[in-house]
Design an enzyme around this catalytic site. Structure first.
Site, mmCIF file in Angstrom:
data_model
loop_
_atom_site.group_PDB
_atom_site.id
_atom_site.type_symbol
_atom_site.label_atom_id
_atom_site.label_comp_id
_atom_site.label_asym_id
_atom_site.label_seq_id
_atom_site.Cartn_x
_atom_site.Cartn_y
_atom_site.Cartn_z
ATOM 1 C CG LEU A 58 4.755 5.161 -5.829
ATOM 2 C CD1 LEU A 58 5.264 4.205 -6.896
ATOM 3 C CD2 LEU A 58 5.892 5.579 -4.904
ATOM 4 N NE ARG A 59 0.012 11.733 -2.695
ATOM 5 C CZ ARG A 59 -0.945 11.043 -2.085
ATOM 6 N NH1 ARG A 59 -1.726 10.220 -2.768
ATOM 7 N NH2 ARG A 59 -1.161 11.205 -0.804
ATOM 8 C CG HIS A 91 -2.044 0.875 1.220
ATOM 9 N ND1 HIS A 91 -3.286 0.520 1.692
ATOM 10 C CD2 HIS A 91 -2.182 2.137 0.772
ATOM 11 C CE1 HIS A 91 -4.125 1.525 1.535
ATOM 12 N NE2 HIS A 91 -3.466 2.529 0.979
ATOM 13 C CG ASP A 122 -2.468 4.530 3.573
ATOM 14 O OD1 ASP A 122 -2.303 4.937 2.409
ATOM 15 O OD2 ASP A 122 -3.510 4.781 4.224
ATOM 16 C CG ASN A 146 -5.149 7.746 -4.351
ATOM 17 O OD1 ASN A 146 -4.035 7.266 -4.550
ATOM 18 N ND2 ASN A 146 -5.479 8.329 -3.208
HETATM 19 O O1 DOR Z 1 -4.846 9.043 4.703
HETATM 20 C C1 DOR Z 1 -4.943 8.580 3.574
HETATM 21 N N1 DOR Z 1 -4.359 9.185 2.524
HETATM 22 N N2 DOR Z 1 -5.672 7.490 3.378
HETATM 23 C C2 DOR Z 1 -5.945 7.034 2.143
HETATM 24 O O2 DOR Z 1 -6.588 6.015 2.051
HETATM 25 C C3 DOR Z 1 -5.501 7.790 0.957
HETATM 26 C C4 DOR Z 1 -4.289 8.543 1.260
HETATM 27 C C5 DOR Z 1 -3.891 9.532 0.197
HETATM 28 O O3 DOR Z 1 -3.956 9.212 -0.985
HETATM 29 O O4 DOR Z 1 -3.468 10.634 0.566
#
Ligand code: DOR
Length: 426
Positions: free
Chosen positions: A63-64, A60, A305, A94
């Site tokens: 990488l943006r 999880h 994460d 995302n």
């Molecule tokens: O805190 C979080 N940030 N939880 C997520 O599930 C997404 C993530 C993010 O993309 O910044």
């Protein structure tokens, strides 16, 4: 190049070797494990007093790239990964644009190859644009190399769409990774709903927002037979639901993040936006339940994460700050300090949860150092104490809640496919 990693304590629970020995690497593979191995023409890495284990795999990571290369890139994130001992990372969809089609899966793979640090495994979106309405091109993404599907950051609230996704995913045998939070119950909560949200006067997200979704999705996992993985579990009720599901023999899996098993909502008294995360930091009793879940294997894996955010966006009033924390460079030391040194997990079980199980859940190679396995290897000094500093972090973003914290255990050297990718400055 031929390497001999000499005299370390090899911890390879999947390969079946735990004890002091040498590891020989050649042409990207492990070619010998044990003692008295031939070391001619070898570059020697002295691992005496250190541990040697298979490269960690993160289920999880954000990488943006594409879209927010100011926060992280595939290159900077995969460099941070190897520094933290991760030789493989699964990156979430995302981004902007969302990774919901095959060309973007190809793009991620190409960028990762160019970066040439950790292996990067793309996760494709379940629904187009993460909108929860229409399925993304799951088949094409699977063919292009997606290892899993996820709308992470968002829950899939339309149960019919979700059922369809689960049924479709069974054709590829790939898991669906779930972010469980009912948006209506979560409302405009910015932290865990409980004692501290009441004291601080901040709107809360109740545990039940996570638990109703987990309960629904356990039922759907059973009904469809799909591979379902519950991401960043954060509540005692979630642990209980998954424990019961596993006792009934369901093949579901789950992960917890280092921040959720170490930090509680009490910290938000500081209003420091670094503590804003989704799901939120929970109560002290949830932390205990998460550790119990790790101990009895209800929780299969530890995942970071890793969620980089820019300084400008993260440093705002608590309620306006984006959710997320970075974690690739600290996860192993936090887990070592908080779980192994406190007797929650043995070192073998820690490696199971950071390497063996993640490989199994994603259906990828790794997690083992037997003869013939790919040489993804870490040398780790369990006795080295260090303080996390902003300057030391190579991730482009610095939003770590562990900055200024003293931790035990430091990664010293990391090989990916038999090539040395990281060596600590002594
Ligand atoms: O805190 C979080 N940030 N939880 C997520 O599930 C997404 C993530 C993010 O993309 O910044």
């Amino acid at each position: 190049m031929r390497y001999c990693i000499k005299g370390g304590e090899i911890v390879d629970p999947a390969g079946g070797f735990v004890g002091v020995g040498d590891l020989l690497i050649e042409d990207g593979k492990v070619i010998g494990v044990g003692s008295e191995l031939p070391v001619e023409n070898c570059q020697i890495a002295d691992a005496s007093g250190k541990m040697v284990f298979p490269g960690l795999i993160d289920l999880h990571t954000h990488l943006r790239e594409p879209g927010r290369e100011d926060e992280e890139t595939i290159a900077s994130g995969s460099k941070a990964a190897v520094k933290g001992g991760f030789t493989g990372i699964a990156c979430m969809a995302n981004t902007d644009p969302v990774i919901d089609n095959a060309p973007l899966i190809e793009f991620i793979k190409k960028q990762a190859q160019l970066a040439d640090f950790a292996k990067v495994y793309p996760v494709g979106a379940v629904t187009k644009g993460l909108k929860g309405q229409e399925l993304a091109e799951m088949g094409a993404m699977a063919a292009a190399g997606a290892v899993a599907f996820s709308d992470d950051g968002k829950a899939i609230t339309n149960t019919a769409v979700f059922r369809e996704a689960l049924e479709y995913s069974t054709q590829f045998g790939l898991p669906i990774l779930l972010h469980e939070e009912d948006p209506n119950l979560a409302g405009d909560g910015v932290m865990h709903e409980g004692y501290w949200s009441t004291v601080l006067g901040l709107p809360g997200t109740p545990s039940i927002a996570e638990e109703v979704m987990i309960a629904r999705d356990i039922l759907l996992a059973e009904y469809t037979g799909a591979k379902v993985h519950f991401s960043h579990l954060s509540t005692a009720g979630g642990v209980r639901l998954l424990r019961e599901a596993k006792q009934r023999g369901l093949k579901v899996s789950t992960e917890v993040t280092p921040h959720h098993f170490t930090l509680s909502d009490e910290l938000i008294q500081s209003y420091n936006p670094v503590y804003r995360v989704s799901p939120p930091l929970r109560s002290a009793s949830d932390l205990i339940a998460l550790r119990e879940g790790l101990q009895d294997d209800t929780i299969d894996a530890i995942a970071t994460d890793h969620a980089p955010h820019s300084f400008e966006e993260k440093h705002r009033e608590f309620s306006l700050a984006p959710t997320g924390m970075i974690g690739l460079e600290t996860a192993l030391a936090v887990a070592w300090t908080e779980l192994v040194l406190k007797g929650v997990l043995t070192k073998e079980r820690l490696i199971m949860k950071l390497s063996v199980k993640p490989a199994e859940i994603l259906g990828i190679s790794g997690g083992s150092l037997k003869n013939g396995d790919l040489a993804d290897v870490v040398i780790f000094d369990p006795n080295r104490e260090w303080t996390v500093t902003k300057e030391d972090l190579v991730s482009k973003s610095k939003n770590s809640p562990f900055i200024n914290m003293k931790l035990m255990g430091k990664v010293e050297q990391v090989w990916v496919n038999g090539i040395l990718k990281y060596a600590i400055d002594k």
